[in-house]
Scaffold this active site. Structure first.
Site, PDB file in Angstrom:
ATOM      1  N   TRP A  19       0.860  -1.322  -0.073  1.00  0.00           N
ATOM      2  CA  TRP A  19       0.029   0.021   0.163  1.00  0.00           C
ATOM      3  C   TRP A  19       0.811   1.207   0.052  1.00  0.00           C
ATOM      4  O   TRP A  19       0.536   2.056  -0.633  1.00  0.00           O
ATOM      5  CB  TRP A  19      -1.001  -0.148   1.165  1.00  0.00           C
ATOM      6  CG  TRP A  19      -2.012   1.094   1.178  1.00  0.00           C
ATOM      7  CD1 TRP A  19      -2.262   1.669   2.415  1.00  0.00           C
ATOM      8  CD2 TRP A  19      -2.621   1.639   0.196  1.00  0.00           C
ATOM      9  NE1 TRP A  19      -3.169   2.704   2.278  1.00  0.00           N
ATOM     10  CE2 TRP A  19      -3.647   3.046   0.932  1.00  0.00           C
ATOM     11  CE3 TRP A  19      -2.558   1.829  -1.113  1.00  0.00           C
ATOM     12  CZ2 TRP A  19      -4.113   3.616   0.166  1.00  0.00           C
ATOM     13  CZ3 TRP A  19      -3.327   2.704  -1.939  1.00  0.00           C
ATOM     14  CH2 TRP A  19      -4.255   3.539  -1.155  1.00  0.00           C
ATOM     15  N   ARG A  40      14.566  -2.106   3.209  1.00  0.00           N
ATOM     16  CA  ARG A  40      15.881  -2.885   2.711  1.00  0.00           C
ATOM     17  C   ARG A  40      16.582  -2.081   1.674  1.00  0.00           C
ATOM     18  O   ARG A  40      15.870  -1.532   0.934  1.00  0.00           O
ATOM     19  CB  ARG A  40      15.170  -4.409   1.894  1.00  0.00           C
ATOM     20  CG  ARG A  40      15.132  -5.580   3.037  1.00  0.00           C
ATOM     21  CD  ARG A  40      14.623  -6.609   2.465  1.00  0.00           C
ATOM     22  NE  ARG A  40      13.108  -6.536   2.305  1.00  0.00           N
ATOM     23  CZ  ARG A  40      12.495  -7.634   1.310  1.00  0.00           C
ATOM     24  NH1 ARG A  40      13.372  -8.397   0.600  1.00  0.00           N
ATOM     25  NH2 ARG A  40      11.297  -7.438   1.166  1.00  0.00           N
ATOM     26  N   LYS A 198     -12.848  -3.325   9.847  1.00  0.00           N
ATOM     27  CA  LYS A 198     -13.098  -4.259   8.311  1.00  0.00           C
ATOM     28  C   LYS A 198     -12.097  -5.492   8.291  1.00  0.00           C
ATOM     29  O   LYS A 198     -12.717  -6.313   7.539  1.00  0.00           O
ATOM     30  CB  LYS A 198     -13.125  -3.265   7.183  1.00  0.00           C
ATOM     31  CG  LYS A 198     -11.931  -2.457   6.994  1.00  0.00           C
ATOM     32  CD  LYS A 198     -10.833  -3.132   5.879  1.00  0.00           C
ATOM     33  CE  LYS A 198      -9.622  -2.491   5.991  1.00  0.00           C
ATOM     34  NZ  LYS A 198      -8.661  -3.109   4.897  1.00  0.00           N
ATOM     35  N   THR A 255     -12.699  -5.328   0.896  1.00  0.00           N
ATOM     36  CA  THR A 255     -11.882  -6.127   1.950  1.00  0.00           C
ATOM     37  C   THR A 255     -12.536  -7.606   2.223  1.00  0.00           C
ATOM     38  O   THR A 255     -11.725  -8.643   2.276  1.00  0.00           O
ATOM     39  CB  THR A 255     -11.323  -5.748   3.041  1.00  0.00           C
ATOM     40  OG1 THR A 255     -11.182  -4.349   2.970  1.00  0.00           O
ATOM     41  CG2 THR A 255     -10.338  -6.354   3.734  1.00  0.00           C
ATOM     42  N   ASN A 263      -6.334 -10.208   4.397  1.00  0.00           N
ATOM     43  CA  ASN A 263      -7.339 -10.802   5.640  1.00  0.00           C
ATOM     44  C   ASN A 263      -8.207 -11.842   5.308  1.00  0.00           C
ATOM     45  O   ASN A 263      -8.463 -12.570   6.009  1.00  0.00           O
ATOM     46  CB  ASN A 263      -8.111  -9.379   6.245  1.00  0.00           C
ATOM     47  CG  ASN A 263      -7.085  -8.602   7.075  1.00  0.00           C
ATOM     48  OD1 ASN A 263      -6.603  -8.748   7.931  1.00  0.00           O
ATOM     49  ND2 ASN A 263      -6.589  -7.451   6.266  1.00  0.00           N
TER      50      ASN A 263
END
Length: 341
Positions: A19, A40, A198, A255, A263
């Site tokens: 994201w 990294r 959510k 979602t 999720n």
């Protein structure tokens, strides 16, 4: 409140996950100069040299305006807005290190969706505490924003929430482009609770899918989950309309229904009989936000006397070893009541 740039041109995104990278692309496509911080060095070099981040968004080309570094001080130098794109439960540790480097007049923007374990604070509250700024200055971005779809420039909308409306407008302008349409809101509490809750409801929908259950079950979990979110929000002073909008129902539907949702897919593995450890191994060692948020949200709700049975069931499945089928049977066996009580 501190002064800030109303025409934001230089943005730092702290975090190079899915994201964070997708939002950096949104900002770059909106004509902003973006510097990302990546933990990294190899990822930072890849983003700057090839404008890709194959570890998190394979097949996506980032705008030339987006570069990266593994040096937080260099990333933050001269930023007019700072976007915090790390997971909710690691935000405190990261922000403790970054706090001395934050430009004093930069607008702070949160992408994290969760309630902190232990403190039970929303992400904007954690940021306000550690950055030593007024909570009303924190901007929150929420909504139905699956990273891979955003990265593919598929049309999407979001909510940019801040108690200080002008700060929200500044970030709205900075992130508006041909495929990403942000709306402003002043209800930070509602937007943050919608984004955190959510994830938990998506876990339950994934479990239901893993058990072979269909659309009626999904619709029931989504709508009753929305009722849980709204009850908690009302207790904390959120605007009920927020839960009917993009940061509530919009994010919940995306979602709970998409295979791109970590999720939902995590919950699906649990519904098929995987242990928490097996589900985590299958997702590259990453734990879905809802797995931790179900515990903190449950504790927050209990302290406020708010009934959240789906959230409670997800905590018991994830952390007390309860079988998903047993949890489902117990939800159905609860005492009968009026829909809106």
């Amino acid at each position: 409140m501190a002064a800030f740039a109303t025409d934001v041109q230089r943005v730092t995104v702290l975090g190079a996950g899915s994201w964070g990278t997708a939002f950096a692309k949104v900002l770059g496509d909106a004509g902003r100069d973006v510097t990302m911080w990546a933990r990294r060095e190899s990822i930072a070099e890849e983003i700057t040299a090839r404008h890709t981040n194959e570890s998190y968004l394979p097949g996506t080309r980032l705008p030339d305006r987006v570069t990266a570094t593994a040096d937080a001080a260099a990333a933050l130098d001269g930023a007019q807005a700072v976007v915090l794109g790390v997971p909710s439960q690691s935000l405190r540790a990261n922000l403790t290190a970054w706090q001395p480097l934050l430009p004093r007049e930069a607008i702070l923007v949160s992408l994290a969706k969760g309630v902190e374990l232990g403190t039970l604070k929303r992400m904007s509250e954690v940021i306000a505490e550690l950055a030593k700024v007024d909570a009303g200055e924190i901007v929150v971005v929420s909504g139905p924003n699956l990273a891979r779809e955003i990265a593919a420039a598929q049309p999407a909308a979001a909510v940019v929430a801040c108690a200080d409306h002008e700060r929200a407008v500044a970030i709205q302008r900075a992130s508006s482009n041909q495929y990403f349409r942000p709306y402003t809101n002043t209800d930070v509490v509602g937007c943050e609770l919608g984004g955190a809750c959510k994830n938990v409801i998506a876990l339950s929908c994934g479990m239901a899918a893993g058990m072979g259950l269909g659309a009626n079950t999904m619709a029931t979990l989504i709508t009753r989950g929305l009722a849980e979110m709204a009850r908690l929000g009302a207790k904390l002073g959120a605007d009920p309309l927020t839960f009917a909008g993009l940061a509530g129902l919009g994010d919940l539907v995306a979602t709970c229904s998409s295979p791109l949702s970590r999720n939902r897919t995590f919950g699906e593995r649990l519904g098929r009989g995987d242990t928490l450890e097996q589900a985590q191994a299958a997702t590259g060692g990453q734990v879905a936000e809802g797995v931790t948020s179900c515990s903190s949200i449950r504790e927050l709700a209990r302290g406020l006397g708010v009934d959240m049975p789906i959230t409670d069931a997800m905590h018991r499945v994830c952390h007390e070893g309860v079988d998903p089928r047993q949890a489902g049977a117990e939800l159905l066996g609860r005492s009968r009541k009026h829909e809106w009580s």
